[in-house]
Design a protein around this motif. Structure first.
Motif, PDB file in Angstrom:
ATOM      1  N   SER A  10       0.823  -1.207   0.000  1.00  0.00           N
ATOM      2  CA  SER A  10       0.000   0.000   0.000  1.00  0.00           C
ATOM      3  C   SER A  10       0.863   1.266   0.000  1.00  0.00           C
ATOM      4  CB  SER A  10      -0.956  -0.006   1.184  1.00  0.00           C
ATOM      5  OG  SER A  10      -0.230  -0.124   2.390  1.00  0.00           O
ATOM      6  N   GLY A  11       2.128   1.157   0.373  1.00  0.00           N
ATOM      7  CA  GLY A  11       3.022   2.311   0.318  1.00  0.00           C
ATOM      8  C   GLY A  11       3.275   2.794  -1.099  1.00  0.00           C
ATOM      9  N   ARG A  12       2.959   1.947  -2.087  1.00  0.00           N
ATOM     10  CA  ARG A  12       3.172   2.360  -3.484  1.00  0.00           C
ATOM     11  C   ARG A  12       2.030   3.209  -4.043  1.00  0.00           C
ATOM     12  NH1 ARG A  12       5.250  -3.399  -6.067  1.00  0.00           N
ATOM     13  NH2 ARG A  12       7.001  -3.700  -4.636  1.00  0.00           N
ATOM     14  N   GLY A  13       0.928   3.351  -3.313  1.00  0.00           N
ATOM     15  CA  GLY A  13      -0.225   4.076  -3.839  1.00  0.00           C
ATOM     16  C   GLY A  13      -0.104   5.580  -3.651  1.00  0.00           C
ATOM     17  N   ILE A  14      -0.431   6.329  -4.698  1.00  0.00           N
ATOM     18  CA  ILE A  14      -0.362   7.797  -4.667  1.00  0.00           C
ATOM     19  C   ILE A  14      -1.737   8.331  -5.044  1.00  0.00           C
ATOM     20  CG2 ILE A  14       0.653   9.822  -5.816  1.00  0.00           C
ATOM     21  CD1 ILE A  14       3.147   8.031  -6.337  1.00  0.00           C
ATOM     22  N   TYR A  15      -2.284   9.212  -4.203  1.00  0.00           N
ATOM     23  CA  TYR A  15      -3.642   9.714  -4.445  1.00  0.00           C
ATOM     24  C   TYR A  15      -3.687  11.224  -4.684  1.00  0.00           C
ATOM     25  CZ  TYR A  15      -4.666   5.072  -2.721  1.00  0.00           C
ATOM     26  OH  TYR A  15      -4.690   3.718  -2.569  1.00  0.00           O
ATOM     27  N   ARG A  16      -2.532  11.897  -4.579  1.00  0.00           N
ATOM     28  CA  ARG A  16      -2.518  13.354  -4.791  1.00  0.00           C
ATOM     29  C   ARG A  16      -2.669  13.666  -6.265  1.00  0.00           C
ATOM     30  NH1 ARG A  16       0.752  17.174  -1.360  1.00  0.00           N
ATOM     31  NH2 ARG A  16       0.853  18.161  -3.394  1.00  0.00           N
ATOM     32  N   ARG A  17      -3.624  14.574  -6.566  1.00  0.00           N
ATOM     33  CA  ARG A  17      -3.878  14.876  -7.977  1.00  0.00           C
ATOM     34  C   ARG A  17      -2.667  15.480  -8.677  1.00  0.00           C
ATOM     35  NH1 ARG A  17      -9.230  14.644 -10.416  1.00  0.00           N
ATOM     36  NH2 ARG A  17     -10.631  13.853  -8.827  1.00  0.00           N
TER      37      ARG A  17
END
Lengths: 220, 220
Positions: free
Chosen positions: A16-23
């Motif tokens: 889950s550390g690989r997920g990026i949610y910032r636009r």
């Protein structure tokens, strides 16, 4: 543009550390490429096709022929899934289980809308996304060409980026097992220019092509 | 392996000359890469994710964690759509309408089956597909690693390849419009090797890595 929380569709469960949610980070990655894989359904079955895209504001745009099956399917109200992947390296670990790849990827979910307004400008943006500076140098689209082109917009309703970089990660007990491990870095580049065989004499290579060829990487 | 007729799913309608249905040609293209985009559905909605594959005989194999959502979704009886795309060039025409890309792509349709037999050998084939000769040099998989890995097989029930190559095709009336046109050839290559920072002293770079780095293109 507001930042988003992970949704059920976009939450990265493993690593889950690989997920990026910032636009801003997601858009910056999207803007490095122009080739995506479009997921859609026909009669409830999954289909995937490669297609060019351009991001403008909070939306991705796709285009094609008026009768294009994929674009028309996306206009039926279904949620499109757009995937963009840049392959950066081969991660060679000390055992098969820990082999991996370094990559940057984005997944976007949204519902397509047909676009008629500013069609010529948006189609020009596709050209400039692929080769910056080219659109102003080519013959403008005719009304017939614009009418024969179906342009759709997919608002970036939900999106997630995933990135892996760095060396292999092996089990502690494997680091001294005598096996070579490392990363092979990959790069995609513009290797050569072939002028059209029917190019008129005395047309020099334009500046936007010269500039394009100086890039050391296509997707940086 | 018998050759196939185009099906409703695989028939190329536009630019039908670009469609290839011969299995030997399709397999030869599939064997040039190891990265695909997997199309599947969750609750009737399309999803696309990048994944590694290897072709063995008349099937593609995918693998991942036992709980991998995509692999488990594919085992519910749905038809998977696997897309492989190699981007070879930017086709810069005299007008936006005729801009294109040179590419080689394959689309495969099939229904996944879980695989338990010869699991270790098939997982080794993934490693060798990415870096030939590497599998025999790494630590063999343990029973725990094999049990933690879900391996699926997708018989290549229907498949089509599409290829575009060559110069831009413009309208007859555009060839003398004074605009530069041509193709920018792209290439993806192995650019550098970074040994693992935790590599033990005195482990030389193995022959399979040396050989890999002599390739002038990753996907030829």
């Amino acid at each position: 543009m507001t930042d988003q929380q992970p949704s059920e569709r976009t939450r990265v469960s493993r690593y889950s550390g690989r997920g990026i949610y910032r636009r801003d980070e997601i858009y910056s990655l999207l803007d490095k490429s122009f080739l995506c894989q479009v997921g859609y359904t026909i009669n409830g079955e999954a289909r995937v096709l490669p297609n060019a895209y351009v991001r403008i504001g909070d939306a991705l745009y796709l285009h094609g022929h008026l009768q294009n099956q994929m674009l028309n399917a996306l206009l039926d109200g279904q949620t499109a899934c757009i995937s963009m992947t840049l392959l950066d390296g081969l991660v060679l670990a000390r055992t098969g289980f820990n082999h991996s790849v370094n990559y940057r990827s984005v997944t976007v979910f949204g519902k397509a809308e047909r676009v008629e307004e500013n069609k010529a400008e948006i189609l020009d943006a596709f050209i400039n996304q692929i080769v910056p500076g080219r659109a102003p140098t080519i013959r403008a689209a005719t009304p017939q060409e614009l009418n024969a082109t179906l342009l759709i917009k997919i608002p970036i309703d939900e999106a997630v980026a995933k990135v892996r970089s760095g060396p292999p990660k092996d089990k502690d007990s494997d680091y001294d097992n005598g096996i070579w491990a490392g990363v092979i870095n990959l790069n995609t580049l513009a290797e050569s220019v072939e002028p059209c065989p029917q190019l008129e004499a005395n047309i020099p290579m334009p500046q936007h092509i010269e500039s394009f060829m100086t890039q050391i990487s296509l997707f940086e």
